[in-house]
Motif scaffolding. Sequence first.
Motif, mmCIF file in Angstrom:
data_model
loop_
_atom_site.group_PDB
_atom_site.id
_atom_site.type_symbol
_atom_site.label_atom_id
_atom_site.label_comp_id
_atom_site.label_asym_id
_atom_site.label_seq_id
_atom_site.Cartn_x
_atom_site.Cartn_y
_atom_site.Cartn_z
ATOM 1 N N GLU A 107 0.796 -1.220 0.000
ATOM 2 C CA GLU A 107 0.000 0.000 0.000
ATOM 3 C C GLU A 107 0.831 1.274 0.000
ATOM 4 N N ASN A 108 2.125 1.163 0.279
ATOM 5 C CA ASN A 108 2.982 2.356 0.354
ATOM 6 C C ASN A 108 3.948 2.365 -0.822
ATOM 7 N N PRO A 109 3.702 3.203 -1.843
ATOM 8 C CA PRO A 109 4.598 3.222 -3.010
ATOM 9 C C PRO A 109 5.975 3.795 -2.703
ATOM 10 N N ASN A 110 6.111 4.481 -1.559
ATOM 11 C CA ASN A 110 7.419 5.030 -1.188
ATOM 12 C C ASN A 110 8.330 3.981 -0.574
ATOM 13 N N LEU A 111 7.758 2.791 -0.309
ATOM 14 C CA LEU A 111 8.543 1.754 0.366
ATOM 15 C C LEU A 111 8.547 0.491 -0.482
ATOM 16 N N ILE A 112 9.689 0.224 -1.121
ATOM 17 C CA ILE A 112 9.832 -1.019 -1.887
ATOM 18 C C ILE A 112 11.004 -1.797 -1.298
ATOM 19 N N HIS A 113 10.776 -3.049 -0.988
ATOM 20 C CA HIS A 113 11.782 -3.859 -0.320
ATOM 21 C C HIS A 113 12.734 -4.516 -1.312
ATOM 22 N N PRO A 114 14.031 -4.527 -1.002
ATOM 23 C CA PRO A 114 14.994 -5.225 -1.859
ATOM 24 C C PRO A 114 14.610 -6.693 -2.004
ATOM 25 N N GLY A 115 14.736 -7.208 -3.210
ATOM 26 C CA GLY A 115 14.451 -8.614 -3.461
ATOM 27 C C GLY A 115 13.118 -8.874 -4.118
#
Length: 276
Positions: A107-115
Motif C-alpha cells: 500500500e505504500n509506493p514510497n517503500l519497496i523492499h529489496p528482493g
Amino acid sequence: MPAQGKHRRPKSVSLSRGIAAVTTGGAVLALPVLGATAASAAPAHSVAAEKAVAPVSVTAQANSVTKAAPAKHSVVSGETLSKIAREYSVSGGWKKLYEGNRKAVGENPNLIHPGITLTIGAKAAAPSDAKAGKAAPAAERTATAERADRSERTTAAPAAAPAAAAPATYTNDLDGWIRESLAVMAQHGIPGSYEGIHRNIIRESSGNPNAINNWDSNAVKGTPSKGLLQVIDPTFQAYHVPGTSTDSYDPVANITAACNYAADRYGSIDNVFGAY
C-alpha cells in the motif's frame, strides 16, 4: 513508305505480324519484342518489390512483439519506483509502474523492499506471447524469431537475482551512507527515496557529517542541530532507529533518525523541501 506497302498483300498484314516476330528482322519485329519485354519485366519488378517489402513487415512484427513483452526487475537496495520507471522509460512514470505492481509493493509506493520482483510493462502482453508460442508449429519464420527473442529476454532476467542476494557493501561516503540508510529504513518500514534524502542533506549540511549549527534558536536553547540532516539531540533520541549508532553524528544513524522523524511528521523525507 507508300512504295513499300504496294508489295504487301492487305490480308496478310495482320497475320504476318505474329510470324514476323520470329522470322524477320524488320521494323515489325520491334513491336512484339518491346511488348514482350514490357510484359515480362512487370512481374519481375513486382516480385522484387514483394521481396523488398516482406523483410520490413517481418521486422516490424518482431519489433512490435518485443516491445509488448514485459520485463522483470529485481529490486536492489536504494532503488525507488521513480528511479526504476525512468530507467525503463515507463509511460506514465512511477504511478503506472506502481499500478501494475501494487500487489508486490504493498500500500505504500514510497517503500519497496529489496528482493521483490517488479513487472515492467502491460500485463496484457503476457497472454499474447503465450498464443504466439503456440503458433510456432505452423512453421512461420516470424513466429520462430519472436519466440527466440522472448527466450533470450526471459533467461537474461533471472541472471540479476544472484547479485541482489549477495551481501551488500557500502562505500564510506555520502552515496554509501544514503544507500545503507535506505536499507535500514526498508527493514523498519520507513519511507523515503535516495533523491529525497540527498536533496535535504545538501541543503542542511552540504554533505558534511560533522556539521553543527551554533547560532540558531535551537543552539540558543542548548540543543544545536547536528550531522548530515541537522537533527537536534532530543529528536535524534526520540526517533533513533534500532541497529544504528547512538552517536547523532554517525551518518547512517543521523539519516535514519531524521527520515523516521520526517515520516512521522510529513509522511516521508521526500515531502520535505525546507527547514523541518
